[in-house]
Design an enzyme around this catalytic site. Structure first.
Site, PDB file in Angstrom:
ATOM      1  N   LYS A   1      15.319  11.596  15.981  1.00 11.34           N
ATOM      2  CA  LYS A   1      14.878  11.302  17.344  1.00 11.34           C
ATOM      3  C   LYS A   1      16.031  10.818  18.202  1.00 11.34           C
ATOM      4  O   LYS A   1      17.090  10.427  17.719  1.00 11.34           O
ATOM      5  CB  LYS A   1      13.759  10.247  17.330  1.00 11.34           C
ATOM      6  CG  LYS A   1      12.432  10.787  16.806  1.00 11.34           C
ATOM      7  CD  LYS A   1      11.975  12.034  17.549  1.00 11.34           C
ATOM      8  CE  LYS A   1      11.616  11.783  18.990  1.00 11.34           C
ATOM      9  NZ  LYS A   1      11.246  13.041  19.709  1.00 11.34           N
TER      10      LYS A   1
ATOM     11  N   TYR B   1      17.728  15.367  18.151  1.00 12.60           N
ATOM     12  CA  TYR B   1      16.925  15.687  19.330  1.00 12.60           C
ATOM     13  C   TYR B   1      17.253  14.668  20.422  1.00 12.60           C
ATOM     14  O   TYR B   1      17.375  13.481  20.148  1.00 12.60           O
ATOM     15  CB  TYR B   1      15.427  15.609  19.018  1.00 12.60           C
ATOM     16  CG  TYR B   1      14.903  16.747  18.182  1.00 12.60           C
ATOM     17  CD1 TYR B   1      14.890  18.053  18.660  1.00 12.60           C
ATOM     18  CD2 TYR B   1      14.414  16.512  16.901  1.00 12.60           C
ATOM     19  CE1 TYR B   1      14.410  19.104  17.884  1.00 12.60           C
ATOM     20  CE2 TYR B   1      13.930  17.554  16.120  1.00 12.60           C
ATOM     21  CZ  TYR B   1      13.935  18.847  16.619  1.00 12.60           C
ATOM     22  OH  TYR B   1      13.460  19.870  15.849  1.00 12.60           O
TER      23      TYR B   1
END
Length: 371
Positions: A75, A94
């Protein structure tokens, strides 16, 4: 290269940047890997398994950030992680920068090199590092939506597939890409009435050929959206503009026409969401009700099935991770235009146009930044 894997700290995020199998491949290629203690617990991989694969296990995220040349995460870095990034350090994860000006500024200020999984491209304009999580999120959207339709969750009390003599729920999927296709597959498997809307006639033909007459394919216009949104028991938002903020396709007036207790699942929430009433939620508090509609807008849906998601993600990311480590980030990006498309931030410069346009910031082409 010395690679670092910190433990993810986003709420209820149990995935990890590298599996033990990926660590073993990197070590075999002559690299060193630092793993924060406990990073793999959420997928059933202990510190001892990482040590057996050749990693060095360290106690704190601070040590991983301080020592690693490249960080491999899942993340986007949280504020406290952004503060630990340093100039020239490579971050591979990400990012979803378009709806997140705070993170964008923090990455620019850090001087790091941030490469986003979600904008790395593949043949035929595919997104190979986004696709595995889109598959998971698409399938989970139906699972989550079916649960939210239960009365105690605030839903209308409809069983998705119905029973003999009682009509099944009506599921409407907006977007026929990877997320939408997987949502359709799950909803049809649960015997719901399923409609998919998309603006690509070619994609609608492909879906029609894949699923047959049991799937209702509709060309997406504002009129069609209004009609099918009003009749939906479960509405799935599955639209994507690579790297950019998601378009707000369903406004508040449309939502007011839905039946009380209907459910929407906004899979596009990572990019800001495609419903006017969407705001990001967490696995700890996944839903809220607005205009009488239950909203499920969890920004890291695949984190709930962390083991499946981590292994699927590593299958896709490992070749790119190896290239970055083997060649160094600059040469790897120059040699591979698909990987270069993932470069979002380079030493204080924003290098992804869609993000720059959405946030009103200066843009420098990746090729120019790498000179």
């Amino acid at each position: 290269m010395l690679l670092g894997v910190p433990k993810e700290i986003k709420t209820h995020e149990y995935r990890v940047g590298l599996t033990t199998g990926s660590v073993l491949e990197l070590v075999h290629n002559g690299h060193q890997v630092l793993v924060q203690s406990g990073a793999g617990e959420g997928i059933g991989q202990s510190d001892d398994l990482y040590r057996e694969a050749g990693a060095e296990v360290v106690a704190s995220a601070a040590e991983v950030f301080e020592r690693a040349e490249m960080l491999v995460k899942v993340k986007e870095p949280q504020p406290e992680e952004c503060r630990m990034l340093r100039k020239g350090q490579v971050l591979f994860t990400y990012l979803h920068l378009a709806p997140d000006p705070g993170q964008t500024k923090a990455l620019l200020d850090s001087g790091c090199i941030a490469i986003a999984y979600e904008t790395v491209t593949g043949p035929n304009n595919s997104l190979p590092l986004l696709s595995p999580m889109s598959e998971v999120a698409g399938r989970m959207s139906i699972q989550a939506g079916a649960h939210c339709l239960e009365k105690e969750q605030g839903g209308s009390g409809i069983l998705l597939g119905g029973v003999p003599g009682v009509e099944a729920a009506r599921v409407v999927v907006i977007g026929g890409g990877v997320v939408g296709t997987n949502a359709v597959r799950m909803a049809m498997g649960m015997e719901a009435h399923v409609t998919v809307l998309d603006r690509s006639l070619q994609r609608l033909k492909e879906l029609d050929f894949q699923f047959g007459c049991m799937l209702n394919t509709v060309y997406s216009t504002r009129e069609a959206l209004s009609r099918y949104v009003a009749g939906a028991d479960l509405l799935i938002g599955a639209v994507l503009v690579p790297g950019a903020a998601a378009p707000k396709l369903v406004d508040r007036e449309m939502l007011r026409t839905m039946k009380p207790g209907s459910v929407l699942v906004d899979v596009a929430i990572d990019q800001g969401g495609c419903f006017a009433t969407s705001r990001a939620t967490t696995h700890a508090n996944p839903t809220y009700v607005e205009e009488g509609v239950v909203h499920y807008c969890v920004a890291n849906m695949p984190g709930a099935v962390a083991r499946t998601s981590t292994f699927a993600l590593n299958n896709a990311t490992l070749p790119f991770t190896l290239n970055l480590a083997n060649k160094g980030y600059r040469q790897a990006l120059l040699d591979d235009p698909h990987l270069c498309a993932g470069l979002n931030v380079h030493r204080g410069q924003l290098t992804y146009k869609a993000v720059a346009d959405d946030l009103g910031l200066d843009y420098v082409p990746a090729a120019q930044a790498l000179q």
